[in-house]
Every structure is written in structure tokens, then in C-alpha cells.
Design a protein around this motif. Structure first.
Motif, PDB file in Angstrom:
ATOM      1  N   LYS A 167      49.234 -92.453  17.703  1.00 49.08           N
ATOM      2  CA  LYS A 167      49.941 -91.944  16.686  1.00 49.08           C
ATOM      3  C   LYS A 167      48.979 -91.148  15.532  1.00 49.08           C
ATOM      4  O   LYS A 167      49.228 -90.114  15.086  1.00 49.08           O
ATOM      5  N   LYS A 168      48.133 -91.922  15.354  1.00 45.45           N
ATOM      6  CA  LYS A 168      46.902 -91.582  14.196  1.00 45.45           C
ATOM      7  C   LYS A 168      46.367 -90.423  14.709  1.00 45.45           C
ATOM      8  O   LYS A 168      46.046 -89.137  13.996  1.00 45.45           O
ATOM      9  N   LYS A 171      48.389 -87.238  14.556  1.00 45.20           N
ATOM     10  CA  LYS A 171      48.652 -86.735  13.210  1.00 45.20           C
ATOM     11  C   LYS A 171      47.615 -85.852  12.586  1.00 45.20           C
ATOM     12  O   LYS A 171      47.888 -84.839  12.308  1.00 45.20           O
ATOM     13  N   LYS A 174      47.755 -82.529  14.581  1.00 48.44           N
ATOM     14  CA  LYS A 174      48.850 -81.629  14.272  1.00 48.44           C
ATOM     15  C   LYS A 174      48.222 -81.146  12.895  1.00 48.44           C
ATOM     16  O   LYS A 174      48.310 -79.590  12.660  1.00 48.44           O
ATOM     17  N   LYS A 175      47.196 -81.474  12.082  1.00 49.34           N
ATOM     18  CA  LYS A 175      46.824 -80.762  10.983  1.00 49.34           C
ATOM     19  C   LYS A 175      45.904 -79.825  11.274  1.00 49.34           C
ATOM     20  O   LYS A 175      45.511 -79.005  10.334  1.00 49.34           O
TER      21      LYS A 175
END
Length: 176
Positions: A167-168, A171, A174-175
């Protein structure tokens, strides 16, 4: 359907290597997951792929249901696998369990694309019916078994640690 674009997709879905499965999920997920670019997600998927497959292994050995192409003496859409699979059970589908387990976890990682991811996971199982290796009930039951396996994984500390890493990593992706 075998001589259509959907049939060609079903043949592609017959390959069970993690990289092939992930290539099949690329469009639905929104990017290609690979060992090089997303190692934490890739590691998570490897685990889930294995656990999804294990979720049906006992039932497959117990029931040893003849595969449709064996039962009806028909060719499949993937003839190069026929000899290897001829003496293994059809019920439930290990391919489907792998694909559905992966779809559930990918949808959890990327909820913005969950509909497309789950649709792709569903289609992955349907591909086994299209190529002639499984009955519909084989893939339906495999989805249920894989759902239970993924639910159980959420109580496993090693899985939840890897999920948190994935998940990290997602994230960060996505950035970018």
C-alpha cells in the motif's frame, strides 16, 4: 468464442506465471506491476497467487472431476496443455482461484479501479471455461474458495505486513 478476441484472451490467460497474470491485469489496474518497478506489490501478488492456488488443492484431489475436454473427447483452446492436465481434477479451478485472489488484493490496493480489476479477475476464471478446461461450477466454486483464502490472509501477520508495504509503494506510484 475461441476464434474471437475474447478467445485469444482466454488462451493468454492459460499461462500461470505471475508475470503473465499481472500483464493481464495491467489495463484494469492502470499500470504494469513488475518485480523491478513495484517489488513490494509484486511480492504480495506472488504470495496471494500461491495461497489462492492452495485454497482449492485439497478439493481438487478429493473430487478428481474429469475435465470437460476429457469427458466429451473435444479439443481445447490450449492444446499444448492437454496431456499435462488430462489426469488432474477439474473441480475447483486452480487458475480461477489464483486469478480471483489476485483480483481481490489488487482491488484493495487500488479501490479507484476496483470495478475494472474485479471484472478482469472474473474474466480470468471464465477463460478456463472458454478454452475447455473447466465447467462453470469449477470456476464459481474457486472464486468462493479464493475469497475465503484472502479473508483468512488478513489475519496473518506476514501478509498484513506485506500488504502495508505494498500500500505504501502504491501510494508512491500514484504520486509519480
Amino acid at each position: 468464442m475461441r476464434n474471437t478476441p475474447r478467445g485469444r484472451q482466454a488462451v493468454f490467460d492459460a499461462y500461470v506465471e505471475v508475470d503473465s497474470i499481472l500483464k493481464g491485469f495491467q489495463e484494469a489496474f492502470g499500470m504494469l506491476i513488475s518485480k523491478e518497478t513495484t517489488p513490494e506489490i509484486y511480492s504480495l501478488v506472488q504470495r496471494v497467487e500461491n495461497d489462492g492456488s492452495l485454497s482449492v488443492r485439497g478439493a481438487k484431489k478429493k473430487y478428481m472431476r474429469k475435465r470437460p475436454y476429457v469427458q466429451f473427447h473435444e479439443p481445447t483452446g490450449v492444446p499444448e496443455d492437454e496431456d499435462e492436465l488430462r489426469h488432474s481434477g477439474s473441480f475447483p479451478s486452480g487458475h480461477t482461484a489464483r486469478g480471483w485472489a489476485i483480483a481481490l488484493v489488487l482491488a484493495e490496493l487500488n479501490p479507484d479501479r476496483q470495478d475494472a480489476i474485479l471484472r478482469r479477475g472474473y474474466e480470468y476464471g471464465e477463460s478456463r471455461v472458454i478454452v475447455g478446461y473447466h465447467y462453470q461450477s469449477d470456476v464459481d466454486v474457486a472464486r468462493i474458495a479464493a475469497s475465503g483464502a484472502v479473508a483468512r490472509l488478513h489475519a496473518d501477520e506476514a501478509f498484513t505486513r506485506q500488504l502495508a508495504k505494498a500500500k505504501k509503494e502504491w501510494k508512491r506510484c500514484k504520486k509519480e
